[in-house]
Every structure is written in structure tokens, then in C-alpha cells.
Design an enzyme around this catalytic site. Structure first.
Site, PDB file in Angstrom:
ATOM      1  N   LYS A 242      55.508  36.713  39.754  1.00 15.57           N
ATOM      2  CA  LYS A 242      54.173  36.440  40.301  1.00 15.57           C
ATOM      3  C   LYS A 242      54.102  35.007  40.814  1.00 15.57           C
ATOM      4  O   LYS A 242      54.584  34.075  40.179  1.00 15.57           O
ATOM      5  CB  LYS A 242      53.111  36.688  39.235  1.00 15.57           C
ATOM      6  CG  LYS A 242      51.684  36.548  39.736  1.00 15.57           C
ATOM      7  CD  LYS A 242      50.676  36.909  38.658  1.00 15.57           C
ATOM      8  CE  LYS A 242      49.248  36.751  39.129  1.00 15.57           C
ATOM      9  NZ  LYS A 242      48.256  37.110  38.084  1.00 15.57           N
TER      10      LYS A 242
ATOM     11  N   SER B 158      44.857  40.325  39.339  1.00 14.95           N
ATOM     12  CA  SER B 158      45.449  39.492  40.355  1.00 14.95           C
ATOM     13  C   SER B 158      46.977  39.596  40.419  1.00 14.95           C
ATOM     14  O   SER B 158      47.594  39.046  41.331  1.00 14.95           O
ATOM     15  CB  SER B 158      45.084  38.021  40.096  1.00 14.95           C
ATOM     16  OG  SER B 158      45.708  37.548  38.891  1.00 14.95           O
TER      17      SER B 158
ATOM     18  N   SER C  18      44.153  40.984  34.681  1.00 14.40           N
ATOM     19  CA  SER C  18      45.049  40.861  35.835  1.00 14.40           C
ATOM     20  C   SER C  18      46.403  41.528  35.681  1.00 14.40           C
ATOM     21  O   SER C  18      47.167  41.604  36.639  1.00 14.40           O
ATOM     22  CB  SER C  18      45.246  39.381  36.193  1.00 14.40           C
ATOM     23  OG  SER C  18      44.079  38.869  36.784  1.00 14.40           O
TER      24      SER C  18
END
Length: 567
Positions: A192, A264, A288
Site C-alpha cells: 500500500k 482506503s 480500510s
């Protein structure tokens, strides 16, 4: 008085129930009228005499705050107050250290590149160790698929083919020497983009940071490198770890590319679900990992707060941020967690907690808690997961949560995030973020500056009360099962630091307004979409989640279906 929004936001103080000065000279001295108006914002009512007394010394305090805000406080600077989910006087039951591969990893390897790409990481690991495939070939399969599909999915910000192939060759050389660092050796993964790797862009998904190059490597990335994992690149993150909208795109759901992948950890879930990596790393502050895994049909593990170091990752909320794996198979989450688990002096919230899984443990011995009124009205996949638990022979325990104002806990996230990104608010650079809605970060941060410090501390005290409540609930059960977002469990357990596992439990029909390329909505359509259910466990007992989750996954038999467009 302040004449612009920036001056007002610069002057609204968290605490003291008053207006304080922003940058020197930005506003006039405080007046009784301004304090009286501020009282309405903070929900207090002072007499005229009390306000006159409050004025004494406030100008000096306001000037002091203006000087304080001129000090550089980088995102890496952690608060002196550190959250610890562990309760005083409680001896926590930890699993035995150590984890091995599943014993059924000797099956024949498929011929199709797509079949290899979608195989579980534990199975790929067995093929690598048995010499049935090389890490270079596996890496090339994923790089080819990334080149073919990532543009449509908008799930990678940076792809690192040269690094990936070099690391794959190193893994193959180690295999040839008989050296195996662990089950992740040779497995390609996506990181990420809010987690730093030195020399590579780490944009935080946000326009103000889109050209940011990381100077140091995060602990979690260093641990994966030591485990022999192969970096494919940086997967997209919603801007400042919120949503699936980033500075140059909207990450797509592989099951329906007309909608976003949620966030996210948007790119991590999308890439794994589309077969573009063996596994990925995501982060969670408040949903997330869970939310994009649910949307994309992936498996996600949110570890106990403090189990995985956040050093080198963007800080959004120091008392909430967590790092964990996103995979296609429950077993894989345990293999990844074993590699990234461990204490780290660079992270003030890091805890030294053993992790391991004894695969011989029979999950039917677990007492599984559930909230009856929630499960009675749950979606069909949730009820199917519950039935799987019942069929396994687990003891089912009815539980309940007291009715408390759990929503107040979100104040902590809003205030910490506003502090972490104060510079964007005060400078006006928050206007550069693409997402500008009432619930988006720019407005949330502005509003957070109106929170009373007294309320903030009392909400934090309430958080401790909720931690004690959840500890009591887990005295009656080993694991809890339920819908991901029901009964405030996602919110509660993020704030109490408890681990959670989401796994695919079936499919549902969802009616959507798909987006056109220009972002306009088309006529409603109904789609068959993957659906996930959640398990929660006591602090540090991720092993129970994985053991029970794997048993549920094997019994339901829905984890292997792929999104057709990427098969």
C-alpha cells in the site's frame, strides 16, 4: 475578528472554549463578543463576568499558540501519550510462536498462468520450495497481468519490475542453495502506497504528496524483504488513507469496474482479487482493510493494535492505525502476519507479542459468540457463515453489547487526523485534495478544530470503558461472528484494538448506479457481487480467527470463484 476561513481555522483552539490567534497578526485581539460566540460552538454558557475573567491572559496564550504552530512537526513525530489496548492487571493468553505451511501443499501445479496467479499463496509457496516453479516465473506472470489489467483497475501507483525480478532471482538462488527464509520466500506482493520503501514514490494517494520519494524503508517492508518476499510495486490508497479516490484515479472493483473498490486499501484489495499479486499489504484505521476486502471479495486480517510496527508508514491516527495482510485465502493471512509481527522501538505503540498457529487445533472446540437479533436479520452469506460454524460443532454463545454512544469515539480519529495534517488545513493545501465533500478529510479536519479538548479527553476515558466492556464480552467466548458493519462492531473493535478477519462468505445481488467514464451515473443495474463476513477475537488471538476462518472457508466453498473479466 478573523475575516477569512483560514484565519478562523488558525484561531479556533481545541480547548479553553475560546478563540485563539492564528499566525501572528492574522486577527485582532480576542473580545468578550468572540468568546460568547465561541461558547455556542462548544456547548457552554458563561456569564458576562465569567467571560471578562477568561479574557485576562488569553491574548498571551493566543500568541504562544501562534508561535507553537510555527514549529515543524513532521508526520513521523509521535505523540507522548500512547494508546495501549491491554488492560492493567490482565494476563493475556498468547499463542505459541511458530507457524508452518499447510500439509496439503503437494498438489500438481496448473499449466495456465491465470490458474497459477489465482492460487493461494500457501500453495504457491509449496510449489516454489518443491521446485515446481521459480520465483522469476511467478513474478513474470504477475508483472504481465499487472501490465494487462492494472490500468483498467487503477490499482497501482508505481510498478517496480526491475526490483521485482532482481528480488525473484535472489529468492531462486537461495532456493538453489537450500536456504529458505520462510513461507513467503519468492512470493510477489503489493505494498500500500502509504508505506515507505526507500527510493520509491510514496504518495499517500494525495495531490500534495504525489511526487514524494521515500527516504527510508518502513519496518514492515524490511521484514517482508527479510522473509524473501518480492516487491511488485505500490498499490493505490485513497488520498490520506480514506476512500478509493486518489490523486490520479479511482481504484476499481474487479467484479464490476464501473464502481470503486472501496478504501482506503483500495489497490491492495483490487490487485489481490484480480490475481495481480500473491498477497498485498493494507492498513486500517477505521475499516480500510475490512471494507475493500468486502467489496472486492478478498480476505483481510486486521491485527491486534500494536502487533505490527507502523514505523515508516504514514500516520493518520496514532492510536488507531494498524497494518495487515490482504489475501485470497484465510491461511495466507497467517503466513504474512508471522513475517511482519514483532516489536519495534521505532513505533511507540509496538508490543512484544508472540504469534503462531497450531494447525492441529480443532476449531470446533471454540465458543463462538453472536448477537441473535443481528444474525436473524443478516444477509444470506452471513447466515451461511453462521451455519458453517454450527455444522462444525462449535458451541454458540449468545452475547449482547450495552447501548452506549459508541459514535463519540470517532472524535478521536477526527482530532488526531486533523493534528497529523494540520499544515494542509492552515496553509490551504487541503483544497488540492480531489475529494471535497462534507464527509471528506478537508471538511473533517476543519470541523475537528472546533472539538473541545475537555470532550476529547472524556471520549478517551470512555474508550477505556469500552475496552473493559469488550474484555468482559470475550470472557464468555473465544471468537465472535457477525456482519462486518453491524452493531458498531467495526467501530468498537478498531478503538479497542481487537483483531478482525473478513472472509468471503458468499455472493449477493446488489443494485448499483454504475459510473460512466466521465463519472456520471447510468441507469440502475443489478450485479452479482462477492460478500464477506467478519470474525473478531480477543487481543493477540489472531490464530483463533485464522483457524476458524479457514474451517468456515473450506466448508462454504465460495473462495475460489474469480472475477470473470480477469480470469
Amino acid at each position: 475578528m478573523a475575516t477569512t476561513r483560514r484565519e478562523l481555522l488558525g484561531g479556533l483552539a481545541v480547548g479553553a472554549g475560546a478563540l485563539a490567534a492564528g499566525p501572528a497578526g492574522a486577527q485582532e485581539r480576542l473580545t468578550a463578543e468572540s468568546l460568547d460566540c465561541a461558547g455556542g460552538v462548544f456547548g457552554v454558557d458563561y456569564t458576562g463576568e465569567e467571560i471578562e475573567q477568561m479574557l485576562i491572559g488569553l491574548d498571551d496564550w493566543a500568541d504562544s499558540m501562534a508561535r507553537f504552530r510555527a514549529i515543524d512537526q513532521p508526520n513521523t513525530l509521535q505523540p507522548a501519550t500512547v494508546f495501549d489496548p491491554r488492560l492493567p492487571g490482565v494476563a493475556y493468553d498468547l499463542p505459541e510462536s511458530g507457524i508452518s505451511l499447510r500439509s496439503d501443499g503437494s498438489s500438481a501445479m496448473p499449466v495456465s498462468d491465470a490458474d497459477i496467479a489465482f492460487s493461494p499463496a500457501w500453495q504457491q509457496s509449496a510449489w516454489l520450495r518443491n521446485g515446481q516453479i521459480t520465483s522469476r516465473r511467478l513474478t513474470e506472470i504477475y508483472l504481465s497481468r499487472i501490465e494487462r489489467f492494472s490500468g483498467e483497475l487503477e490499482c497501482f501507483i508505481t510498478v517496480t519490475p526491475d526490483i521485482a525480478l532482481a528480488q525473484a532471482d535472489e529468492a531462486d538462488a537461495a532456493f538453489a542453495r537450500g536456504e529458505v527464509a520462510g513461507p513467503l520466500q519468492g512470493l510477489p506482493y503489493a505494498m500500500k502506497d502509504i508505506i515507505d520503501i526507500a527510493g520509491i514514490r510514496s504518495t499517500w494517494g494525495a495531490t500534495p504528496f504525489q511526487d514524494r520519494i521515500a527516504e527510508e524503508t518502513a519496518t514492515v517492508a524490511a521484514n517482508l524483504r527479510a522473509a524473501g518476499a518480492v516487491l511488485l510495486g505500490k498499490s493505490t490508497s485513497g488520498a490520506i488513507a480514506y476512500n478509493d479516490l486518489w490523486f490520479d484515479g479511482l481504484t476499481r472493483n474487479p467484479w464490476n469496474t464501473d464502481e470503486g473498490s472501496s478504501g482506503s486499501s483500495a489497490g491492495s484489495a483490487s490487485a489481490v482479487a484480480a490475481g495481480l499479486a500473491s498477497f498485498a499489504i493494507g492498513t486500517e484505521t477505521l475499516g480500510s482493510i475490512i471494507s475493500p476486502s468486502h467489496r472486492c471479495g478478498a480476505t483481510g486480517l486486521r491485527p491486534t493494535f500494536g502487533r505490527v510496527s507502523r514505523a515508516g508508514a504514514m500516520a493518520l491516527c496514532w492510536s488507531l492505525d494498524k497494518i495487515g495482510p490482504i489475501t485470497r485465502d484465510v491461511t495466507d493471512t497467517g503466513l504474512v502476519l508471522a513475517a511482519i509481527n514483532g516489536s519495534d522501538p521505532k513505533d511507540a505503540s509496538s508490543s512484544d507479542s508472540a504469534f503462531g498457529i497450531d494447525w492441529s487445533t480443532d476449531p470446533s472446540s471454540f465458543r463462538v459468540g453472536y448477537i441473535p437479533e443481528i444474525m436473524e436479520n443478516a444477509a444470506e452469506p452471513d447466515r451461511a457463515a453462521m451455519q458453517a460454524v454450527r455444522d462444525l460443532g462449535c458451541e454458540l454463545v449468545e452475547i449482547s453489547l450495552p447501548e452506549l454512544p459508541y459514535g463519540a469515539l470517532s472524535t478521536i480519529l477526527q482530532v488526531e487526523a486533523a493534528a497529523a495534517f494540520e499544515e494542509l488545513t492552515l496553509s490551504g493545501r487541503d483544497d488540492d485534495l480531489r475529494w471535497q465533500e462534507p464527509r471528506a478529510w478537508p471538511n473533517t479536519w476543519r470541523r475537528a478544530r472546533l472539538n473541545s479538548a475537555v470532550d476529547f479527553v472524556n471520549v478517551d476515558r470512555f474508550r477505556r470503558d469500552v475496552c473493559q466492556m469488550m474484555h468482559s464480552v470475550f470472557e464468555d467466548c473465544d471468537v465472535i461472528i457477525g456482519p462486518n458493519f453491524a452493531a458498531s462492531m467495526l467501530l468498537i473493535t478498531n478503538f479497542t484494538g481487537h483483531p478482525s478477519l473478513i472472509l468471503r462468505s458468499g455472493f449477493t445481488e446488489r443494485t448499483l448506479n454504475p459510473l460512466t467514464a466521465s463519472g456520471a451515473e447510468r441507469q440502475e443495474e443489478t450485479f452479482r457481487m462477492p460478500y464477506g463476513s467478519s470474525l473478531w477475537a480477543p487481543l493477540f488471538r489472531e490464530d483463533r480467527l485464522i483457524l476458524l476462518g479457514r474451517a468456515i472457508q473450506d466448508r462454504l466453498g465460495v473462495a475460489n470463484e474469480r472475477p470473470e473479466a480477469f480470469s
